[in-house]
Design a protein around this motif. Structure first.
Motif, PDB file in Angstrom:
ATOM      1  N   ASN A  36      27.447  33.708  50.927  1.00  0.00           N
ATOM      2  CA  ASN A  36      29.033  33.916  50.596  1.00  0.00           C
ATOM      3  C   ASN A  36      29.226  33.684  49.079  1.00  0.00           C
ATOM      4  N   SER A  37      29.989  34.623  48.623  1.00  0.00           N
ATOM      5  CA  SER A  37      30.185  34.697  47.314  1.00  0.00           C
ATOM      6  C   SER A  37      28.960  34.857  46.169  1.00  0.00           C
ATOM      7  N   CYS A  38      28.070  35.465  46.852  1.00  0.00           N
ATOM      8  CA  CYS A  38      26.995  35.757  45.716  1.00  0.00           C
ATOM      9  C   CYS A  38      27.486  37.113  44.893  1.00  0.00           C
ATOM     10  N   ASN A  39      28.170  37.945  45.388  1.00  0.00           N
ATOM     11  CA  ASN A  39      28.788  38.838  44.534  1.00  0.00           C
ATOM     12  C   ASN A  39      30.081  38.620  43.814  1.00  0.00           C
ATOM     13  N   SER A  40      30.817  37.525  43.672  1.00  0.00           N
ATOM     14  CA  SER A  40      32.116  37.195  43.280  1.00  0.00           C
ATOM     15  C   SER A  40      31.672  37.058  41.757  1.00  0.00           C
ATOM     16  N   ARG A 157      44.852  37.897  40.862  1.00  0.00           N
ATOM     17  CA  ARG A 157      43.905  39.022  41.519  1.00  0.00           C
ATOM     18  C   ARG A 157      44.284  39.301  42.773  1.00  0.00           C
ATOM     19  N   GLU A 158      43.897  40.537  43.248  1.00  0.00           N
ATOM     20  CA  GLU A 158      44.267  40.956  44.587  1.00  0.00           C
ATOM     21  C   GLU A 158      43.160  41.321  45.179  1.00  0.00           C
ATOM     22  N   LEU A 159      42.881  41.076  46.335  1.00  0.00           N
ATOM     23  CA  LEU A 159      41.770  41.170  47.337  1.00  0.00           C
ATOM     24  C   LEU A 159      41.958  42.674  47.740  1.00  0.00           C
ATOM     25  N   ASP A 160      40.468  43.243  47.326  1.00  0.00           N
ATOM     26  CA  ASP A 160      39.955  44.463  47.891  1.00  0.00           C
ATOM     27  C   ASP A 160      39.618  44.343  49.442  1.00  0.00           C
ATOM     28  N   PRO A 161      40.342  44.816  50.367  1.00  0.00           N
ATOM     29  CA  PRO A 161      39.827  44.204  51.949  1.00  0.00           C
ATOM     30  C   PRO A 161      38.459  44.897  52.160  1.00  0.00           C
ATOM     31  N   ASP A 162      38.386  46.270  51.789  1.00  0.00           N
ATOM     32  CA  ASP A 162      36.969  46.941  51.835  1.00  0.00           C
ATOM     33  C   ASP A 162      35.744  46.106  51.129  1.00  0.00           C
ATOM     34  N   LYS A 163      36.029  45.765  49.885  1.00  0.00           N
ATOM     35  CA  LYS A 163      34.897  45.393  49.165  1.00  0.00           C
ATOM     36  C   LYS A 163      34.569  43.945  49.455  1.00  0.00           C
ATOM     37  N   LYS A 164      35.730  43.278  49.945  1.00  0.00           N
ATOM     38  CA  LYS A 164      36.028  41.793  50.148  1.00  0.00           C
ATOM     39  C   LYS A 164      35.651  40.957  48.621  1.00  0.00           C
ATOM     40  N   GLN A 165      36.204  41.721  47.871  1.00  0.00           N
ATOM     41  CA  GLN A 165      36.227  40.915  46.508  1.00  0.00           C
ATOM     42  C   GLN A 165      37.671  41.023  45.884  1.00  0.00           C
TER      43      GLN A 165
END
Length: 188
Positions: A36-40, A157-165
């Motif tokens: 979790n959060s490795c790509n944030s 920031r806004e959440l991209d529901p597809d990328k979950k970022q």
């Protein structure tokens, strides 16, 4: 009917710090695989909430107004720490924490949002929801840190529901404007 989206208000460090944290996250990922959060992107969360796009404009005005009064300051991060929930993170010095907390609190109060999920402890996450074994690996990989950046803005920031970022939709700079709101006076 207005669709509600998830938003986040955060402080982004400098690009150098963002890059350094990305390298750390990738190193940890090479040892324990996805987590979790490795790509944030590296950030200090102030709060998260859901609202409609129509409400976002009011929120942007409130963020502009409060950030206009803040003054830029240096943030120093000098140690790693962890929470019992499996979060492993980079923590600021005691002095930096004392400077960040009022910014976070005033921003949260200025938003006037009922479903606000507040962060009260400033930090930059490396990993979240790590199991005890992976938390131990992270704490063995990363033992010393000494980074800093100028805190001079807050991002929405806004959440991209597809990328979950989350992605940045607006930035609000600190303008050191300590004047009360300008009141129009009469010359005559």
């Amino acid at each position: 009917m207005q669709i509600e989206k998830k938003y986040s208000v955060a402080i982004y460090p400098s690009s150098d710090v963002i890059h350094a944290v990305r390298v750390m996250k990738n190193h940890l990922k090479s040892k324990i695989d996805w987590y979790n959060s490795c790509n944030s992107v590296a950030h200090i969360t102030i709060c998260e909430f859901t609202t409609t796009e129509a409400e976002v404009e009011k929120i942007k005005q409130r963020l502009f107004k409060i950030c206009d009064t803040f003054s830029p300051f240096q943030v120093y991060l000098d140690h790693f720490s962890a929470y019992e929930n499996g979060a492993f993170f980079i923590a600021p010095t005691a002095d930096s924490t004392l400077q960040l907390k009022p910014i976070m609190k005033k921003t949260q109060e200025a938003l006037k949002i009922s479903n606000l999920k507040k962060s009260n402890d400033p930090h930059i996450s490396i990993g979240r929801r790590l199991n005890p074994e992976n938390l131990k690996i992270a704490s063995q990989l990363f033992t010393t840190i000494d980074i800093d950046f100028v805190c001079d803005a807050i991002v929405l920031r806004e959440l991209d529901p597809d990328k979950k970022q989350f992605f940045i939709i607006d930035t609000f700079t600190f303008n050191s404007n300590t004047q009360e709101e300008f009141v129009q006076g009469s010359l005559f």
